[in-house]
Write an enzyme that holds these catalytic residues in place. Sequence first.
Site, PDB file in Angstrom:
ATOM      1  N   ASP A  89       0.840  -1.204   0.000  1.00 64.33           N
ATOM      2  CA  ASP A  89       0.000   0.000   0.000  1.00 64.33           C
ATOM      3  C   ASP A  89       0.870   1.247   0.000  1.00 64.33           C
ATOM      4  O   ASP A  89       1.565   1.532   0.970  1.00 64.33           O
ATOM      5  CB  ASP A  89      -0.886   0.013   1.250  1.00 64.33           C
ATOM      6  CG  ASP A  89      -1.844  -1.166   1.274  1.00 64.33           C
ATOM      7  OD1 ASP A  89      -2.829  -1.130   0.528  1.00 64.33           O
ATOM      8  OD2 ASP A  89      -1.596  -2.123   2.024  1.00 64.33           O
ATOM      9  N   MET A 123      -1.999   4.581  -4.018  1.00 66.10           N
ATOM     10  CA  MET A 123      -3.067   5.485  -3.583  1.00 66.10           C
ATOM     11  C   MET A 123      -2.464   6.884  -3.557  1.00 66.10           C
ATOM     12  O   MET A 123      -2.241   7.478  -2.511  1.00 66.10           O
ATOM     13  CB  MET A 123      -3.590   5.059  -2.210  1.00 66.10           C
ATOM     14  CG  MET A 123      -4.415   3.781  -2.282  1.00 66.10           C
ATOM     15  SD  MET A 123      -4.785   3.098  -0.646  1.00 66.10           S
ATOM     16  CE  MET A 123      -3.424   1.955  -0.468  1.00 66.10           C
ATOM     17  N   MET A 152     -12.414  -1.251  -4.228  1.00 62.93           N
ATOM     18  CA  MET A 152     -12.203  -0.941  -2.814  1.00 62.93           C
ATOM     19  C   MET A 152     -13.494  -1.221  -2.049  1.00 62.93           C
ATOM     20  O   MET A 152     -14.556  -0.713  -2.410  1.00 62.93           O
ATOM     21  CB  MET A 152     -11.805   0.527  -2.629  1.00 62.93           C
ATOM     22  CG  MET A 152     -10.434   0.900  -3.179  1.00 62.93           C
ATOM     23  SD  MET A 152      -9.055  -0.017  -2.433  1.00 62.93           S
ATOM     24  CE  MET A 152      -9.207   0.451  -0.690  1.00 62.93           C
ATOM     25  N   ASP A 158     -10.264  -5.098  -1.766  1.00 64.56           N
ATOM     26  CA  ASP A 158      -9.381  -4.617  -0.705  1.00 64.56           C
ATOM     27  C   ASP A 158     -10.204  -3.842   0.316  1.00 64.56           C
ATOM     28  O   ASP A 158     -10.818  -2.831  -0.025  1.00 64.56           O
ATOM     29  CB  ASP A 158      -8.306  -3.718  -1.329  1.00 64.56           C
ATOM     30  CG  ASP A 158      -7.288  -3.212  -0.321  1.00 64.56           C
ATOM     31  OD1 ASP A 158      -7.396  -3.528   0.875  1.00 64.56           O
ATOM     32  OD2 ASP A 158      -6.362  -2.483  -0.742  1.00 64.56           O
TER      33      ASP A 158
END
Length: 230
Positions: free
Chosen positions: A35, A68, A137, A175
């Site tokens: 991440d 992200m 997500m 996720d």
Amino acid sequence: MATIIAPSILSANFVHLADEVKRVVEAGAEYVHVDVMDGSFVPEITIGAGVVKCLRKETDAVLDVHLMVEHPETQLESFAKAGADIITFHVEATRHPHRVIQKIHELGCKAGVALNPGTSLSAVEELVEDADMILIMTVNPGYGGQKFIESMLGKIHMLYHMIEEMETNCDIEVDGGINAQTSVDVREAGANVLVAGSAIYGAADVAKAIKDIRGNEIVHHHDDEEDYDE
């Protein structure tokens, strides 16, 4: 399609990160989910390409890098050079997502496209045939340990049918809030790559946690769309 488990290092002990990664891979995980947060696209800041480069020396597992970040196109080369196998970016974070997919492929990596819970599937409809993976997500990105958003099951199922109709080979990753219970629902909806953090790294028996999340193989029937109707 066999289920792939991708433990998120967000829940690992960073003091012993190499050992933590080896532990989950030896316990049966195929991917290592990395991440990357920039403090702008999401509130938190995590790690950069340097950590991926170090992990690449420590494991042969697939490094599944989830960017992200704003302007992901500026980060692709450094993560590809560091040893990422898959680079996933958010469709909300760039103006030219198709160009980003092309660039990831040029760099020799697989390309994933992520969607926040509030983003419609229509945002990736024109990208599915070129992407290797779509990431739905199931929490809002930025923090580990959040509760699974149930309404995302319909979105996963719609994506599954979209991919089937296009007759393309595209993985569906999920996720957020994934554990032994929620994994049953997302797998039934059509997901085949499952990211889990605390449910794996926080487990007393990591191998059992991975086995429980992987569950039994699910056979998808083409007449079950009504199960997810609003």
